[in-house]
Design a protein around this motif. Sequence first.
Motif, PDB file in Angstrom:
ATOM      1  N   UNK A 104       2.530  28.512  68.867  1.00  0.00           N
ATOM      2  CA  UNK A 104       2.629  29.918  69.270  1.00  0.00           C
ATOM      3  C   UNK A 104       3.785  30.632  68.573  1.00  0.00           C
ATOM      4  N   UNK A 105       4.903  29.976  68.409  1.00  0.00           N
ATOM      5  CA  UNK A 105       6.076  30.635  67.830  1.00  0.00           C
ATOM      6  C   UNK A 105       6.131  30.511  66.314  1.00  0.00           C
ATOM      7  N   UNK A 106       5.276  29.677  65.737  1.00  0.00           N
ATOM      8  CA  UNK A 106       5.342  29.419  64.297  1.00  0.00           C
ATOM      9  C   UNK A 106       4.950  30.646  63.481  1.00  0.00           C
ATOM     10  N   UNK A 107       5.691  30.870  62.414  1.00  0.00           N
ATOM     11  CA  UNK A 107       5.352  31.887  61.419  1.00  0.00           C
ATOM     12  C   UNK A 107       4.375  31.332  60.394  1.00  0.00           C
ATOM     13  N   UNK A 108       4.527  30.035  60.079  1.00  0.00           N
ATOM     14  CA  UNK A 108       3.772  29.396  58.997  1.00  0.00           C
ATOM     15  C   UNK A 108       2.868  28.308  59.554  1.00  0.00           C
ATOM     16  N   UNK A 109       1.650  28.242  59.016  1.00  0.00           N
ATOM     17  CA  UNK A 109       0.728  27.144  59.295  1.00  0.00           C
ATOM     18  C   UNK A 109       0.575  26.311  58.030  1.00  0.00           C
ATOM     19  N   UNK A 110       0.928  25.047  58.112  1.00  0.00           N
ATOM     20  CA  UNK A 110       0.669  24.096  57.026  1.00  0.00           C
ATOM     21  C   UNK A 110      -0.716  23.500  57.280  1.00  0.00           C
ATOM     22  N   UNK A 111      -1.606  23.666  56.314  1.00  0.00           N
ATOM     23  CA  UNK A 111      -3.019  23.323  56.514  1.00  0.00           C
ATOM     24  C   UNK A 111      -3.435  22.237  55.520  1.00  0.00           C
ATOM     25  N   UNK A 112      -3.513  20.980  55.934  1.00  0.00           N
ATOM     26  CA  UNK A 112      -3.934  19.904  55.022  1.00  0.00           C
ATOM     27  C   UNK A 112      -5.445  19.919  54.781  1.00  0.00           C
ATOM     28  N   UNK A 113      -5.817  19.895  53.495  1.00  0.00           N
ATOM     29  CA  UNK A 113      -7.237  19.889  53.113  1.00  0.00           C
ATOM     30  C   UNK A 113      -7.445  18.765  52.094  1.00  0.00           C
ATOM     31  N   UNK A 114      -7.707  17.536  52.560  1.00  0.00           N
ATOM     32  CA  UNK A 114      -7.794  16.383  51.659  1.00  0.00           C
ATOM     33  C   UNK A 114      -9.175  16.251  51.005  1.00  0.00           C
ATOM     34  N   UNK A 115      -9.595  17.309  50.322  1.00  0.00           N
ATOM     35  CA  UNK A 115     -10.929  17.347  49.700  1.00  0.00           C
ATOM     36  C   UNK A 115     -10.854  16.913  48.250  1.00  0.00           C
ATOM     37  N   UNK A 116     -11.769  16.026  47.857  1.00  0.00           N
ATOM     38  CA  UNK A 116     -11.807  15.528  46.478  1.00  0.00           C
ATOM     39  C   UNK A 116     -13.243  15.148  46.139  1.00  0.00           C
ATOM     40  N   UNK A 117     -13.957  16.092  45.523  1.00  0.00           N
ATOM     41  CA  UNK A 117     -15.359  15.819  45.178  1.00  0.00           C
ATOM     42  C   UNK A 117     -15.711  16.192  43.746  1.00  0.00           C
ATOM     43  N   UNK A 118     -14.920  17.065  43.088  1.00  0.00           N
ATOM     44  CA  UNK A 118     -15.301  17.504  41.739  1.00  0.00           C
ATOM     45  C   UNK A 118     -14.316  17.055  40.669  1.00  0.00           C
ATOM     46  N   UNK A 132       9.803  28.664  62.199  1.00  0.00           N
ATOM     47  CA  UNK A 132       8.683  28.009  62.876  1.00  0.00           C
ATOM     48  C   UNK A 132       7.608  27.608  61.885  1.00  0.00           C
ATOM     49  N   UNK A 133       7.395  26.310  61.743  1.00  0.00           N
ATOM     50  CA  UNK A 133       6.391  25.774  60.814  1.00  0.00           C
ATOM     51  C   UNK A 133       5.517  24.790  61.583  1.00  0.00           C
ATOM     52  N   UNK A 134       4.261  25.143  61.785  1.00  0.00           N
ATOM     53  CA  UNK A 134       3.331  24.291  62.523  1.00  0.00           C
ATOM     54  C   UNK A 134       2.383  23.615  61.539  1.00  0.00           C
ATOM     55  N   UNK A 135       2.216  22.322  61.672  1.00  0.00           N
ATOM     56  CA  UNK A 135       1.310  21.558  60.820  1.00  0.00           C
ATOM     57  C   UNK A 135      -0.009  21.342  61.549  1.00  0.00           C
TER      58      UNK A 135
END
Length: 296
Positions: A22-36, A72-75
């Motif tokens: 709720x208080x975080x300014x930043x969202x760290x968004x992991x996207x472990x995609x590997x297909x191409x 504020x950094x939310x993962x």
Amino acid sequence: MSESENLPFNFGGVSEELADFERATVLIWPVPFEKTVSYGGGTKDGPHAIIDASRNMELYDEEIGGETAEIGIHTLEPIDADREVNDMMKALYDETHRLLKLNKFICMLGGEHSISSPVIKAHHELYPKLSVLQIDAHADLRDQYDGTPFSHASIMRRVVEFCPAVQVGIRSLSADEARAIPSLPTKIFYAKDIVGRTDWIDEAVANLTEDVYLTIDVDGFDPSLIPTTGTPEPGGLFWYDVVSLIRKAAQSRRIVGMDVTELSTSPCNNSPSFLTAKLIYKTLGYIFSDRVPKIA
């Protein structure tokens, strides 16, 4: 046992309070995609490696004068990346729209570079005058590659279909890309022309619109700094080349979203993961400098 080993597994190893959604300014968004991927693999492990390395950073930034983590950094949990390419592009586009409605800054961790185009497209719909600042070894302007228009080699071709770009550090492209460039809305700063100089930075930033999305493929760095990437190219950018550019862009423009892609890992060398984590943290400090509490 090191203190860092006991820290929470989130970006920066920050406390529950600083990681609160709720208080975080930043969202760290992991996207472990590997297909191409078309050469070296392992980018699916990049997000985990970056987060793990970030837990060993000092959170105080002497340049900013405070701890950027205080904003504020939310993962987030990693997205389900076990999808085919077209399904993944749609899922990323839809999820970006949902996250942007939360009024938070998105920092996506790849994974391969193909993941960036749907995320940038969703940002463009919120910021219609958006431009993209790309740091990369490759132009990524092929119309398609290996039978898909959503290849890691086509990401910027998809992007320039809806917004302009500034491409920095480029030192690898096909003849077809070279023929197409004059008709595309992009300004390219080739590595051969800028490495070891700083007088190009103002011009690069001047070509950006007021709202900017930053996409960083770590192969933009010289492979002496980041050898662990799928398609390394000699003759790349160095640390102060990159951070000087990002600092100027953050000071002069509004960076509204970012991603970092194409990091793979090696059991023998963890410095590329640490460099990447530090680069993300440093960039967030530049973007949100006026919101970081300063230490007197």
